[in-house]
Scaffold this active site. Sequence first.
Site, PDB file in Angstrom:
ATOM      1  N   CYS A 143       0.807  -1.217   0.000  1.00  0.00           N
ATOM      2  CA  CYS A 143       0.000   0.000   0.000  1.00  0.00           C
ATOM      3  C   CYS A 143       0.845   1.275   0.000  1.00  0.00           C
ATOM      4  O   CYS A 143       0.590   2.220  -0.762  1.00  0.00           O
ATOM      5  CB  CYS A 143      -0.945   0.005   1.201  1.00  0.00           C
ATOM      6  SG  CYS A 143      -0.129  -0.325   2.763  1.00  0.00           S
ATOM      7  N   HIS A 156      -2.931   6.542   4.769  1.00  0.00           N
ATOM      8  CA  HIS A 156      -1.500   6.714   5.015  1.00  0.00           C
ATOM      9  C   HIS A 156      -1.060   8.081   4.469  1.00  0.00           C
ATOM     10  O   HIS A 156      -1.584   8.544   3.454  1.00  0.00           O
ATOM     11  CB  HIS A 156      -0.682   5.670   4.262  1.00  0.00           C
ATOM     12  CG  HIS A 156      -0.779   4.275   4.791  1.00  0.00           C
ATOM     13  ND1 HIS A 156      -1.497   3.929   5.908  1.00  0.00           N
ATOM     14  CD2 HIS A 156      -0.214   3.122   4.343  1.00  0.00           C
ATOM     15  CE1 HIS A 156      -1.369   2.619   6.120  1.00  0.00           C
ATOM     16  NE2 HIS A 156      -0.603   2.105   5.196  1.00  0.00           N
TER      17      HIS A 156
END
Lengths: 342, 342
Positions: free
Chosen positions: B130, B243
């Site tokens: 990711c 994130h």
Amino acid sequence: MSKPLNVAILGATGAVGTELLALLAERNFPIAQLKLLASANSAGKQIDFGSQSIEVEEVQVNSFDGVDIVLASAGGSTSKQWAAAAVEAGAVMIDNSSAFRMHPQVPLVVPEVNPQAAANHQGIIANPNCTTILMNLAVWPLHQIKPVKRIVASTYQSASGAGARAMNELKQNAQQVLDGETPQPQILPYQLAFNLFLHNSELDEQGYCTEEMKMVNETRKIFSDPKIQITATCVRVPVLRAHSEAINLEFAEPFDTESARAAIAKAPGVKLVEDFAKNYFPMPIDASGQDDVLVGRIRQDISNPNALELWLSGDQIRKGAALNAVQIAELLIEQDLVRVNA
Amino acid sequence: MSKPLNVAILGATGAVGTELLALLAERNFPIAQLKLLASANSAGKQIDFGSQSIEVEEVQVNSFDGVDIVLASAGGSTSKQWAAAAVEAGAVMIDNSSAFRMHPQVPLVVPEVNPQAAANHQGIIANPNCTTILMNLAVWPLHQIKPVKRIVASTYQSASGAGARAMNELKQNAQQVLDGETPQPQILPYQLAFNLFLHNSELDEQGYCTEEMKMVNETRKIFSDPKIQITATCVRVPVLRAHSEAINLEFAEPFDTESARAAIAKAPGVKLVEDFAKNYFPMPIDASGQDDVLVGRIRQDISNPNALELWLSGDQIRKGAALNAVQIAELLIEQDLVRVNA
């Protein structure tokens, strides 16, 4: 220590002021009389100091009469407003704000790094920015062995850097999120709970914020090294009171990790915290309340043979502000740099 | 789109599996039959998909009969266990785990970056890490103009990267801290609420954790550039599902910020989010639920004339995992790379 001094705390009711009081007591600072000064809003509050209960007074032009050392932590405009009165009254002002840090006649002191700079004070000594202090403590021991050419820093800064009200807002907003509500922050510019944002201090024309430029300019002044190249990205994270930093250090030649580790392990003000087997490194909850800045995960940078990576967590209120100020005061006593009032 | 396909989701009940279901519906993915596969623990659960209610089945060796595309998000060991059965049954497995990413015969695909790599698949296509996907989307548009020589990345990774149970633990532990209790984390290695820690994936002999090395090695594979130099510090922060990353990019020559900004503004999968006047830049709460990775605060690095600084936030579950996998499946259809079962 020597003759007890008359000490005033300007901004006694804030997060840093509270910690200053705790540290003066804990370190048995030689106090004859302690004055607690604040704005009119806080005047009249009673604050405990050891066995005494001291009333907070509104700061006024004659507040500094007979005071030897002023520990100021009420923000830049308050420091600017009262510095002249304090110095004229014969006190030395140790100022936590950014008001005087880059003034060429004001020493900017981290006692473990440049204690000698204090000797040239003319009544004001500036306490550096918190993020800068923490970084400098970790970098200075290495810089003394091989000069650092360039620093790339990313910070993870706690709510405490924005004051006690920001810490409370973080907790309140976290509760609101947990209750399914949408927080409406008042102190911080955006919701900090379960979120983060780039440090919201003023941006310059290069796109750097003031906090980042403090790390650049203050480090150069403290290290007496105007050539050291520094870039930083400062980020506010939902942590209560310790800052963390990821720091990439470039040297002119390789710096082996064992030498770096040994230098950090024996340096004052920092503590080597790394257990590679347990995957345990500095964390804000472990740094909170500690005098030392926790440093660890020292690595050879695999992208550059002349660079090292390191990671730190340090108590923003304590070593990042209040402790450093009290250490400067202790340094003044040791070096006989206080002009003690009669 | 073309002929509807038989699709299976392996790991249908996790955070990424839930998002896969939502995306397949939202994007009108051409589905003939949808199978939801999971471990015995989750078998029997009913999950809604559009107007249907689908029962989760325990994955077994014959689960893949007649399946065209398997979207796997149940972890590396599960992917390794079932990949051969899926491929033998004639399906293409798009695998979210790290199990096959660095295998030389497995394409590692970010559709906006290296769609051509998918053509060489032999039954398995890997979905990158990711953190890597998010970084690659922001860096690739610049890398195509002037090759990036070195990246220094610091990450701010949400709890979702450790799964739905970690997200719940973050909320529970935050409530405990607010109630004055001391959390005892079970899923994450340390308390994440009001704290942060270096990513706890396994450390190599150089002191880099697996997450950091994924950013290094996967980026080299996706960019087809084994020489690009990368260092990273990966940090878990108390954010729920997006994130963020601070990225320093070094080129062989200066890269002006206006060209960088223009390249990001027109690149697919990223959205330029920067308002210098309002001090507003990408934040996890704004990136959550969005397909695009938010990129902003593009700055000339003042420490290096050949470097740029940038900042991003991206939904870890969505573009960081589920969306990228669905986009790979869409790419297979467009390029006629699905070996459709009879």
